[in-house]
Motif scaffolding. Structure first.
Motif, PDB file in Angstrom:
ATOM      1  N   TRP A  65      33.907  42.357  45.054  1.00 52.01           N
ATOM      2  CA  TRP A  65      34.097  42.759  43.431  1.00 52.01           C
ATOM      3  C   TRP A  65      34.781  44.133  43.396  1.00 52.01           C
ATOM      4  CZ3 TRP A  65      34.516  39.840  39.474  1.00 52.01           C
ATOM      5  CH2 TRP A  65      33.488  38.782  39.746  1.00 52.01           C
ATOM      6  N   MET A  66      34.508  45.128  44.198  1.00 52.58           N
ATOM      7  CA  MET A  66      34.839  46.490  44.237  1.00 52.58           C
ATOM      8  C   MET A  66      36.417  46.354  44.856  1.00 52.58           C
ATOM      9  SD  MET A  66      33.808  49.946  45.844  1.00 52.58           S
ATOM     10  CE  MET A  66      34.340  49.588  47.459  1.00 52.58           C
ATOM     11  N   THR A  67      36.760  45.461  45.663  1.00 50.62           N
ATOM     12  CA  THR A  67      38.122  45.172  46.242  1.00 50.62           C
ATOM     13  C   THR A  67      39.061  44.376  44.960  1.00 50.62           C
ATOM     14  OG1 THR A  67      37.411  44.940  48.408  1.00 50.62           O
ATOM     15  CG2 THR A  67      39.610  44.307  47.770  1.00 50.62           C
ATOM     16  N   VAL A  68      38.559  43.630  44.408  1.00 50.95           N
ATOM     17  CA  VAL A  68      39.157  42.901  43.259  1.00 50.95           C
ATOM     18  C   VAL A  68      39.523  43.737  42.205  1.00 50.95           C
ATOM     19  CG1 VAL A  68      38.854  41.211  41.462  1.00 50.95           C
ATOM     20  CG2 VAL A  68      38.186  40.517  43.808  1.00 50.95           C
ATOM     21  N   VAL A  69      38.403  44.613  41.694  1.00 48.59           N
ATOM     22  CA  VAL A  69      38.621  45.504  40.691  1.00 48.59           C
ATOM     23  C   VAL A  69      39.890  46.558  40.939  1.00 48.59           C
ATOM     24  CG1 VAL A  69      37.545  47.570  39.392  1.00 48.59           C
ATOM     25  CG2 VAL A  69      36.483  45.274  39.578  1.00 48.59           C
ATOM     26  N   ILE A  70      39.660  47.058  42.365  1.00 47.21           N
ATOM     27  CA  ILE A  70      40.847  48.188  42.767  1.00 47.21           C
ATOM     28  C   ILE A  70      42.140  47.514  42.864  1.00 47.21           C
ATOM     29  CG2 ILE A  70      41.512  49.335  44.659  1.00 47.21           C
ATOM     30  CD1 ILE A  70      38.543  49.999  45.102  1.00 47.21           C
ATOM     31  N   ILE A  71      42.240  46.356  43.164  1.00 42.26           N
ATOM     32  CA  ILE A  71      43.540  45.485  43.284  1.00 42.26           C
ATOM     33  C   ILE A  71      44.005  45.328  42.020  1.00 42.26           C
ATOM     34  CG2 ILE A  71      44.615  43.314  43.664  1.00 42.26           C
ATOM     35  CD1 ILE A  71      42.869  43.308  46.356  1.00 42.26           C
ATOM     36  N   LEU A  72      42.972  44.801  41.046  1.00 41.97           N
ATOM     37  CA  LEU A  72      43.525  44.953  39.483  1.00 41.97           C
ATOM     38  C   LEU A  72      43.944  45.993  38.738  1.00 41.97           C
ATOM     39  CD1 LEU A  72      40.984  41.997  38.216  1.00 41.97           C
ATOM     40  CD2 LEU A  72      43.375  41.864  38.479  1.00 41.97           C
ATOM     41  N   TRP A  73      43.461  47.110  39.231  1.00 44.77           N
ATOM     42  CA  TRP A  73      43.744  48.193  38.593  1.00 44.77           C
ATOM     43  C   TRP A  73      45.098  49.010  39.099  1.00 44.77           C
ATOM     44  CZ3 TRP A  73      39.704  52.016  36.893  1.00 44.77           C
ATOM     45  CH2 TRP A  73      39.977  53.228  36.384  1.00 44.77           C
ATOM     46  N   VAL A  74      45.282  48.793  40.434  1.00 42.82           N
ATOM     47  CA  VAL A  74      46.555  49.376  40.931  1.00 42.82           C
ATOM     48  C   VAL A  74      47.656  48.367  40.427  1.00 42.82           C
ATOM     49  CG1 VAL A  74      47.825  49.455  43.103  1.00 42.82           C
ATOM     50  CG2 VAL A  74      45.385  50.112  42.718  1.00 42.82           C
ATOM     51  N   VAL A  75      47.595  46.983  40.508  1.00 48.35           N
ATOM     52  CA  VAL A  75      48.604  46.170  39.953  1.00 48.35           C
ATOM     53  C   VAL A  75      48.795  46.234  38.571  1.00 48.35           C
ATOM     54  CG1 VAL A  75      49.112  43.530  39.463  1.00 48.35           C
ATOM     55  CG2 VAL A  75      48.338  44.283  41.819  1.00 48.35           C
ATOM     56  N   TRP A  76      47.817  46.476  37.755  1.00 48.74           N
ATOM     57  CA  TRP A  76      48.075  46.588  36.322  1.00 48.74           C
ATOM     58  C   TRP A  76      48.893  47.951  36.117  1.00 48.74           C
ATOM     59  CZ3 TRP A  76      47.450  43.980  31.868  1.00 48.74           C
ATOM     60  CH2 TRP A  76      47.416  44.688  30.589  1.00 48.74           C
ATOM     61  N   ASN A  77      48.310  49.006  36.587  1.00 53.75           N
ATOM     62  CA  ASN A  77      49.023  50.259  36.647  1.00 53.75           C
ATOM     63  C   ASN A  77      50.286  50.438  37.136  1.00 53.75           C
ATOM     64  OD1 ASN A  77      47.167  51.884  34.946  1.00 53.75           O
ATOM     65  ND2 ASN A  77      45.757  51.657  36.696  1.00 53.75           N
ATOM     66  N   ILE A  78      50.761  49.487  37.969  1.00 53.21           N
ATOM     67  CA  ILE A  78      52.223  49.543  38.340  1.00 53.21           C
ATOM     68  C   ILE A  78      53.169  48.553  37.800  1.00 53.21           C
ATOM     69  CG2 ILE A  78      53.441  48.641  40.485  1.00 53.21           C
ATOM     70  CD1 ILE A  78      51.388  49.778  42.131  1.00 53.21           C
ATOM     71  N   PHE A  79      52.527  47.380  37.225  1.00 53.27           N
ATOM     72  CA  PHE A  79      53.546  46.265  36.780  1.00 53.27           C
ATOM     73  C   PHE A  79      53.332  46.065  35.267  1.00 53.27           C
ATOM     74  CE2 PHE A  79      53.004  45.110  41.362  1.00 53.27           C
ATOM     75  CZ  PHE A  79      54.392  45.056  41.496  1.00 53.27           C
TER      76      PHE A  79
END
Length: 199
Positions: A65-79
């Motif tokens: 869950w922490m990995t999913v949240v971090i990936i979504l966070w990074v993807v959202w703030n980039i794209f």
């Protein structure tokens, strides 16, 4: 004289000796609760909650869950569109959130470990007492078995009685035949190759 007595009564109330002492809390009544600046909490409930959180933090589900949240966070703030981004490239807010999560996770894990250590200490103490009782019982049974062996060593065994009876029968046969070789009071006094332990 009557007016003077009345003036004395007015000046000193009934039980003047009790009124002159400083006022202390009565022992037959419960104390009123004191006001505290910090909120009160149940340490056991807080400890159980910390153990639940520590158990969850130690599972693979939390890491996923922490990995999913971090990936979504990074993807959202980039794209995401520029106006919808809330944490730009250095991801300072993400770093702050991870630091905050770690700062709470470490003490909760330590608290859970301390509670587990306390339980282990109690279990070890109970195991030690159980081992002491088992050792005492074993020593008692060992002494009892030794006493039984000593007692059985003095009891006539079947082989010993059989050999004694055979000696008596032979002696009686010799008496009947008149071939008595040596006068023996007890047949067991003759040594016929038997061990002394047969008795």
């Amino acid at each position: 004289m009557a007016p003077e007595r009345e003036s004395l009564r007015d000046r000193t109330p009934a039980g003047a000796t009790a009124a002159s002492r400083p006022r202390t809390a009565r022992l037959d009544q419960p104390l009123s609760p004191r006001r505290r600046l910090l909120p009160e909490y149940d340490p056991e409930a807080f400890g159980r909650l910390s153990e639940r959180i520590a158990r969850f933090l130690g599972t693979g589900r939390f890491i996923v869950w922490m990995t999913v949240v971090i990936i979504l966070w990074v993807v959202w703030n980039i794209f995401a569109p520029h106006d919808l981004r809330f944490d730009e490239y250095p991801f300072i807010f993400l770093t702050l959130m991870l630091s905050l999560q770690a700062s709470y996770a470490a003490p909760l894990i330590l608290l859970a470990q301390n509670r587990q250590d306390d339980r282990d200490r109690v279990n070890l103490e109970q195991d030690r007492k159980q081992n002491e009782r088992s050792i005492a019982d074993t020593e008692y049974l060992t002494r009892e078995i030794a006493a039984l062996r000593i007692g059985l060593g003095e009891v006539a065994t079947r082989d010993w009685i059989r050999s004694e009876l055979q000696d008596v029968v032979k002696e009686m046969e010799e008496r009947q035949n008149g071939h008595r070789r040596d006068p023996v009071v007890f047949p067991a006094e003759r040594s016929r190759g038997r061990d002394a332990d047969d008795r």
